[in-house]
Structure formats: structure tokens, C-alpha cells
Design a protein around this motif. Sequence first.
Motif, PDB file in Angstrom:
ATOM      1  N   VAL A 142       0.826  -1.213   0.000  1.00 49.78           N
ATOM      2  CA  VAL A 142       0.000   0.000   0.000  1.00 49.78           C
ATOM      3  C   VAL A 142       0.859   1.262   0.000  1.00 49.78           C
ATOM      4  O   VAL A 142       0.354   2.363   0.209  1.00 49.78           O
ATOM      5  N   GLN A 159      -2.522   8.736   3.244  1.00 51.37           N
ATOM      6  CA  GLN A 159      -1.646   7.737   3.869  1.00 51.37           C
ATOM      7  C   GLN A 159      -2.324   7.079   5.070  1.00 51.37           C
ATOM      8  O   GLN A 159      -2.201   5.876   5.285  1.00 51.37           O
ATOM      9  N   GLN A 161      -5.513   6.596   5.405  1.00 48.75           N
ATOM     10  CA  GLN A 161      -6.502   5.658   4.894  1.00 48.75           C
ATOM     11  C   GLN A 161      -5.829   4.388   4.379  1.00 48.75           C
ATOM     12  O   GLN A 161      -6.381   3.294   4.492  1.00 48.75           O
ATOM     13  N   ARG A 162      -4.609   4.515   3.866  1.00 46.00           N
ATOM     14  CA  ARG A 162      -3.873   3.324   3.433  1.00 46.00           C
ATOM     15  C   ARG A 162      -3.522   2.446   4.625  1.00 46.00           C
ATOM     16  O   ARG A 162      -3.536   1.214   4.518  1.00 46.00           O
ATOM     17  N   ILE A 165      -6.554   0.521   5.417  1.00 45.98           N
ATOM     18  CA  ILE A 165      -6.749  -0.590   4.486  1.00 45.98           C
ATOM     19  C   ILE A 165      -5.793  -1.734   4.819  1.00 45.98           C
ATOM     20  O   ILE A 165      -6.189  -2.912   4.831  1.00 45.98           O
ATOM     21  N   THR A 182     -13.419   6.977   0.603  1.00 43.08           N
ATOM     22  CA  THR A 182     -12.687   8.091  -0.009  1.00 43.08           C
ATOM     23  C   THR A 182     -13.364   9.428   0.254  1.00 43.08           C
ATOM     24  O   THR A 182     -12.961  10.450  -0.295  1.00 43.08           O
ATOM     25  N   SER A 189      -5.530  11.157  -3.727  1.00 43.94           N
ATOM     26  CA  SER A 189      -5.491  10.160  -2.655  1.00 43.94           C
ATOM     27  C   SER A 189      -6.636   9.166  -2.800  1.00 43.94           C
ATOM     28  O   SER A 189      -6.474   7.961  -2.563  1.00 43.94           O
ATOM     29  N   VAL A 193      -6.422   5.046  -3.099  1.00 41.81           N
ATOM     30  CA  VAL A 193      -7.119   4.148  -2.172  1.00 41.81           C
ATOM     31  C   VAL A 193      -8.003   3.179  -2.947  1.00 41.81           C
ATOM     32  O   VAL A 193      -8.063   1.977  -2.637  1.00 41.81           O
ATOM     33  N   LEU A 196      -6.029   0.509  -4.440  1.00 46.50           N
ATOM     34  CA  LEU A 196      -5.634  -0.461  -3.422  1.00 46.50           C
ATOM     35  C   LEU A 196      -6.750  -1.456  -3.138  1.00 46.50           C
ATOM     36  O   LEU A 196      -6.513  -2.657  -3.015  1.00 46.50           O
TER      37      LEU A 196
END
Length: 264
Positions: A142, A159, A161-162, A165, A182, A189, A193, A196
Motif C-alpha cells: 500500500v 496515507q 486511509q492506506r 486498508i 474516499t 489520494s 485508495v 488499493l
Amino acid sequence: MFGHVRPAETRESGEALRLDGVRKIYGVEGNRVVALDGVSLSLPAGSFTAVMGPSGSGKSTLLQCAAGLDRPTEGRVFVDGAELSGGGEAALTRFRRERIGFVFQQFNLLPTLDVMQNTVLPLKLAGRKVDRALARDVLGRVGLGDRLDHLPAELSGGQQQRVAIARALVTRPRVVFADEPTGALDTRSARAVLELLRGSVRTFGQTVVMVTHDPVAASFADSVLYLADGRIVGHQAAPTAETVAERMTRLADEVERQRATAGA
């Protein structure tokens, strides 16, 4: 895509999620709100499905009932072939930790824990062995391989939110539920996401169910389910942002007409 599958066939058919006649009613007699009205659906393993509908259509309620965060008033929910009922709240919590991942609009990261610690927290809470090599691999995938010791405050929204995940993926869940993941992100971004989430389906074989209001976000999914007034009213395969936006406009107009007629 839709229909009923007998419990004995669930695993063999590669079915990740099934709802049979799910109703969710809030309130008491005389002041009841039917949030879900007899929803039945079946989603195959390794699929990415977006759920869309006008405000008040039941999107978030559908997600919460499917994920075991809320109990249906009627109907049955199956995740990975197991029914989400019985056994009490402790058993349900354990089941969620073992087979379900969550990604929300709010990142829900603990501010005093670094990226690695936030990522492996679900494993610790579940009493499972913490595989740091797997966590590093997921974080690398990610794009956070060089941020393992950073605190959330040192990361951008995208970042963070990554990390959320990665936290959802590290437990190797059968289904990942994402609620407007999102909504709080800028366009760049948000795209990262969504890539990903789509990549988790392709790479890890996860099943992703994402509630969104954004046609661009929905276009990253394999298919879109449309809800209106608590019912599934449509399904679209291979969506594009343009076709989703057009369909949502038509659906919103139809819902407005129906509500106006009902109130006349």
C-alpha cells in the motif's frame, strides 16, 4: 448475481456474502422506519461491488447488517458460508475479527501507535499471532513500507486511509466492507485508495463491498448494486463513471416522483 443459495452449496459455489430476505426496521409501532425491505443478494468470492442509492436508500444499513455490526429485524446473513446469528455478542465479535475487515471514512487510527502498531492491532485484539513479515509486506504493497514507525499525525489523509486498508487486510478477511472510504480524501489520494481496494481483490482474493455516493469511486468496482427505499432496484456490471452518474440521476428523479405521489 442475485438469488438464493442453499447453505450446503455456499462454499462450493465460491460465495462470500449472502443476504436472504433481510429487513431492518427502526422505531416502534406508529413511528417505524423500514431501512431495509426484504433484501436478498449473493456476492461471489473475489469480487468488488459498489453499493449506491439516493440519501435514505438504506446503503449504510445494508453494510452494517451484512458486516454483523447491526442485527436484521428479519432475514439471514451469511459470510463465508457461516450465518451471522446465535452464539451471543462475544461469538459475533470473534467472527468479525476472523473473517471481516472494515474500512470507514474516518480512519480510526490510534494516535499514540505508529503505522506498524496500528496495522497489527486487530491481530493482537483477536489473540492471534502477529506476523510482522506479512504486515510489512502489506504495508509495502500500500506504499507505506518506509513509514512503519510514523505516527498518524505525521501522515497525510490518504496515507492514513492506506494504513486503515492495511489494517483491514492483514487479518486476511474473507470480506472487506468499506463505507465511503474516499469521502474525506482529495482526488489523487482517493484514486490511490480505490486502486488499493481493487488490488486487494486481484492480489489477495478478497471480496470488497463498498458503499459510496461517488460515480468515479463506483467505476473502480466490478459491479454496482442500486438501492432505493430499502430495496435493490438495479444491478450494473462493468460500470463507468458516466453510466453510473446517469443511472443515479434517473434513480433519484424516480424516487422523488414516487415520494411526491405518496405524499399527495
